[in-house]
Design a protein around this motif. Structure first.
Motif, PDB file in Angstrom:
ATOM      1  N   ALA A 181       0.836  -1.205   0.000  1.00 40.12           N
ATOM      2  CA  ALA A 181       0.000   0.000   0.000  1.00 40.12           C
ATOM      3  C   ALA A 181       0.870   1.254   0.000  1.00 40.12           C
ATOM      4  N   SER A 182       0.261   2.387  -0.352  1.00 35.56           N
ATOM      5  CA  SER A 182       0.987   3.653  -0.448  1.00 35.56           C
ATOM      6  C   SER A 182       0.133   4.776   0.138  1.00 35.56           C
ATOM      7  N   LEU A 183       0.717   5.553   1.040  1.00 32.70           N
ATOM      8  CA  LEU A 183       0.003   6.624   1.734  1.00 32.70           C
ATOM      9  C   LEU A 183       0.810   7.911   1.684  1.00 32.70           C
ATOM     10  N   LEU A 184       0.135   9.002   1.362  1.00 28.93           N
ATOM     11  CA  LEU A 184       0.668  10.352   1.516  1.00 28.93           C
ATOM     12  C   LEU A 184      -0.124  11.010   2.637  1.00 28.93           C
ATOM     13  N   LEU A 185       0.564  11.361   3.727  1.00 31.26           N
ATOM     14  CA  LEU A 185      -0.090  11.968   4.887  1.00 31.26           C
ATOM     15  C   LEU A 185       0.448  13.377   5.071  1.00 31.26           C
ATOM     16  N   THR A 186      -0.454  14.338   5.088  1.00 27.79           N
ATOM     17  CA  THR A 186      -0.068  15.738   5.250  1.00 27.79           C
ATOM     18  C   THR A 186      -0.983  16.383   6.279  1.00 27.79           C
ATOM     19  N   THR A 187      -0.796  17.678   6.530  1.00 29.03           N
ATOM     20  CA  THR A 187      -1.630  18.412   7.465  1.00 29.03           C
ATOM     21  C   THR A 187      -2.372  19.516   6.729  1.00 29.03           C
ATOM     22  N   GLN A 188      -3.455  19.979   7.333  1.00 29.45           N
ATOM     23  CA  GLN A 188      -4.260  21.013   6.684  1.00 29.45           C
ATOM     24  C   GLN A 188      -3.546  22.358   6.679  1.00 29.45           C
ATOM     25  N   SER A 189      -2.741  22.612   7.705  1.00 33.05           N
ATOM     26  CA  SER A 189      -2.052  23.892   7.837  1.00 33.05           C
ATOM     27  C   SER A 189      -0.858  23.706   8.765  1.00 33.05           C
ATOM     28  N   ALA A 190      -0.184  24.801   9.056  1.00 29.25           N
ATOM     29  CA  ALA A 190       0.978  24.746   9.933  1.00 29.25           C
ATOM     30  C   ALA A 190       0.586  24.279  11.336  1.00 29.25           C
ATOM     31  N   THR A 191       1.514  23.592  11.985  1.00 33.68           N
ATOM     32  CA  THR A 191       1.344  23.209  13.384  1.00 33.68           C
ATOM     33  C   THR A 191       1.902  24.333  14.242  1.00 33.68           C
ATOM     34  N   LYS A 192       1.033  24.990  15.004  1.00 29.74           N
ATOM     35  CA  LYS A 192       1.433  26.152  15.805  1.00 29.74           C
ATOM     36  C   LYS A 192       1.546  25.750  17.270  1.00 29.74           C
ATOM     37  N   ILE A 193       2.695  26.049  17.869  1.00 31.15           N
ATOM     38  CA  ILE A 193       2.910  25.789  19.285  1.00 31.15           C
ATOM     39  C   ILE A 193       2.902  27.137  20.000  1.00 31.15           C
ATOM     40  N   TYR A 194       1.846  27.400  20.760  1.00 34.90           N
ATOM     41  CA  TYR A 194       1.753  28.654  21.484  1.00 34.90           C
ATOM     42  C   TYR A 194       2.404  28.528  22.863  1.00 34.90           C
ATOM     43  N   ARG A 195       2.336  29.581  23.620  1.00 35.26           N
ATOM     44  CA  ARG A 195       2.941  29.593  24.957  1.00 35.26           C
ATOM     45  C   ARG A 195       2.456  28.389  25.765  1.00 35.26           C
ATOM     46  N   THR A 196       3.403  27.640  26.326  1.00 35.03           N
ATOM     47  CA  THR A 196       3.070  26.417  27.052  1.00 35.03           C
ATOM     48  C   THR A 196       3.432  26.591  28.520  1.00 35.03           C
ATOM     49  N   LEU A 197       2.617  27.323  29.232  1.00 34.68           N
ATOM     50  CA  LEU A 197       2.863  27.576  30.643  1.00 34.68           C
ATOM     51  C   LEU A 197       2.586  26.316  31.459  1.00 34.68           C
ATOM     52  N   GLY A 198       3.487  25.953  32.347  1.00 34.74           N
ATOM     53  CA  GLY A 198       3.284  24.818  33.243  1.00 34.74           C
ATOM     54  C   GLY A 198       3.839  23.512  32.730  1.00 34.74           C
ATOM     55  N   SER A 199       3.699  23.226  31.419  1.00 34.26           N
ATOM     56  CA  SER A 199       4.209  21.981  30.871  1.00 34.26           C
ATOM     57  C   SER A 199       4.285  22.096  29.356  1.00 34.26           C
ATOM     58  N   PHE A 200       5.051  21.202  28.739  1.00 32.23           N
ATOM     59  CA  PHE A 200       5.251  21.222  27.295  1.00 32.23           C
ATOM     60  C   PHE A 200       4.085  20.589  26.549  1.00 32.23           C
ATOM     61  N   ALA A 201       3.936  20.925  25.293  1.00 32.02           N
ATOM     62  CA  ALA A 201       3.025  20.219  24.392  1.00 32.02           C
ATOM     63  C   ALA A 201       3.784  19.058  23.772  1.00 32.02           C
ATOM     64  N   GLU A 202       3.066  17.999  23.413  1.00 28.80           N
ATOM     65  CA  GLU A 202       3.746  16.788  22.944  1.00 28.80           C
ATOM     66  C   GLU A 202       2.922  16.064  21.881  1.00 28.80           C
ATOM     67  N   GLN A 203       3.635  15.529  20.891  1.00 32.56           N
ATOM     68  CA  GLN A 203       3.027  14.629  19.913  1.00 32.56           C
ATOM     69  C   GLN A 203       3.803  13.319  19.901  1.00 32.56           C
ATOM     70  N   ARG A 204       3.079  12.218  20.053  1.00 29.92           N
ATOM     71  CA  ARG A 204       3.681  10.893  19.967  1.00 29.92           C
ATOM     72  C   ARG A 204       3.123  10.205  18.731  1.00 29.92           C
ATOM     73  N   MET A 205       4.010   9.758  17.882  1.00 31.88           N
ATOM     74  CA  MET A 205       3.587   9.155  16.625  1.00 31.88           C
ATOM     75  C   MET A 205       4.251   7.799  16.448  1.00 31.88           C
ATOM     76  N   THR A 206       3.467   6.811  16.063  1.00 33.15           N
ATOM     77  CA  THR A 206       3.965   5.470  15.768  1.00 33.15           C
ATOM     78  C   THR A 206       3.643   5.139  14.321  1.00 33.15           C
ATOM     79  N   ILE A 207       4.649   4.691  13.575  1.00 32.29           N
ATOM     80  CA  ILE A 207       4.492   4.370  12.153  1.00 32.29           C
ATOM     81  C   ILE A 207       4.992   2.957  11.919  1.00 32.29           C
ATOM     82  N   ARG A 208       4.221   2.154  11.189  1.00 27.95           N
ATOM     83  CA  ARG A 208       4.630   0.800  10.813  1.00 27.95           C
ATOM     84  C   ARG A 208       4.425   0.618   9.310  1.00 27.95           C
ATOM     85  N   LEU A 209       5.458   0.161   8.633  1.00 25.57           N
ATOM     86  CA  LEU A 209       5.387  -0.055   7.190  1.00 25.57           C
ATOM     87  C   LEU A 209       5.600  -1.530   6.892  1.00 25.57           C
ATOM     88  N   GLY A 210       4.678  -2.118   6.115  1.00 19.23           N
ATOM     89  CA  GLY A 210       4.776  -3.517   5.751  1.00 19.23           C
ATOM     90  C   GLY A 210       5.668  -3.725   4.531  1.00 19.23           C
TER      91      GLY A 210
END
Length: 346
Positions: free
Chosen positions: A137-166
């Motif tokens: 199979a073949s996948l093109l994965l994109t986003t609708q717009s920019a990923t914006k990280i605003y002020r993160t008071l108290g703790s960080f923002a986080e993205q966890r991504m898992t990718i598996r290719l057969g």
């Protein structure tokens, strides 16, 4: 295992953290062996969404923070059906989802656009993305717009991504730029498992956001970590550990040995059996035509597949997008017989 042995390596995108290889600014990469890491486990197929355990989130100051559940989750499994790639499993929850699929050409590759209706990442936000591309199979994965990280008071923002290719699977990951604004802290942790015959192309641009005084690098911290493993008969073996850490408050990252006077960073990660020194040299020659400072690294070869990382520094998002677009366009045409990407989002 740490890839930030020195301050320069932690802050310098060309300092050798990528793929564990020593980059040569003239474009020749010197592969170095990497140690083996144990592979991570996952839930059984067909069992539905896998629960993500809540994780204690330290604050920026190091004190304990409240336990946080994912603000957004996306699971996507793509398989080959009758010559076309289609989603055979799809789940979204909270502030993540995908738009309806598109087919940009006659190759059968499916394109999905990932959307965050909230518009930005804030302090203590956690987003979890799980993507699997099955054999052929073949996948093109994109986003609708920019990923914006605003002020993160108290703790960080986080993205966890898992990718598996057969076996023979193809994934092109082409998000819009990541923008870190004043007092933002962000961590992006991506675990990638590839088959020796699969193909992966990931491109990303990082840019500092606007601040009231007009100065760049007002964010607190960016950590982007890609762990790439190759699946074999004896389990998963580490191919590359690409670790990027930028902490502007700890030093002048614009200086020599860091960002070299530039403000924007572009990255291209490629894993494919067709990656070799000749391709690295060709891509380096291609980057010479752009207003950017670039370097490349190669990983070792495992089970016939090799990784490549390109880092480019510039003062323009558009210039880095053009450079990365030229590199991915070369690979798309040569390997897949597809035209360069033109997603026409704006």
């Amino acid at each position: 295992m740490s890839t930030t042995a020195t301050a320069a390596e932690a802050l310098d995108p060309l300092a050798g953290a990528a793929c564990g290889a020593s980059p040569d600014i003239e474009g020749h990469a010197r592969p170095q062996p990497l140690p083996t890491l144990a592979s991570s486990s996952r839930g059984p197929r067909g069992s539905g969404p896998i629960a993500v355990p809540a994780t204690p989130r330290p604050s920026i100051s190091g004190s304990a923070a409240a336990v946080v559940s994912p603000r957004g989750r996306l699971d996507l499994v793509v398989a080959l059906r009758a010559g076309r790639s289609v989603a055979v499993q799809q789940f979204h929850q909270g502030a993540l989802r995908v738009l309806r699929p598109h087919y940009l050409d006659e190759s059968g590759q499916v394109c999905y656009v990932m959307v965050n209706p909230g518009g930005a990442y804030l302090g203590a936000d956690l987003y979890v993305v799980d993507v699997e591309v099955e054999a052929g199979a073949s996948l093109l994965l994109t986003t609708q717009s920019a990923t914006k990280i605003y002020r993160t008071l108290g703790s960080f923002a986080e993205q966890r991504m898992t990718i598996r290719l057969g076996e023979g699977a193809e994934l092109e990951l082409a998000p819009d730029q990541l923008i870190a604004y004043r007092e933002a802290s962000y961590r992006q942790d991506t675990h990638i498992s590839v088959h020796p015959t699969s193909s992966l192309i990931m491109a990303e641009v990082i840019t500092p956001g606007w601040s009231p005084d007009g100065a760049s690098f007002k964010y607190r911290e960016l950590r982007l970590r890609n762990e790439i493993q190759v699946e074999g008969d004896d389990g998963a073996v580490l191919l590359a550990l690409d670790n990027l850490l930028i902490r502007p408050p700890l030093g002048d990252v614009t200086g020599m040995g860091f960002m070299e006077g530039y403000s924007h960073l572009g990255s291209l990660v490629v894993v494919d059996p067709r990656v070799d020194q000749a391709l690295a040299d060709e891509l380096h020659r291609l980057t010479a035509g752009y207003e950017a400072y670039s370097g490349l690294s190669l990983s070792r070869t495992l089970a016939g597949t090799t990784g490549l990382v390109l880092r480019s520094l510039s003062n323009s998002t558009e210039e880095l997008n053009r450079l990365l677009g030229a590199c991915t366009g070369l690979l798309r045409g040569r390997w897949y017989g597809r035209a360069p990407l033109n997603l026409r989002k704006y």
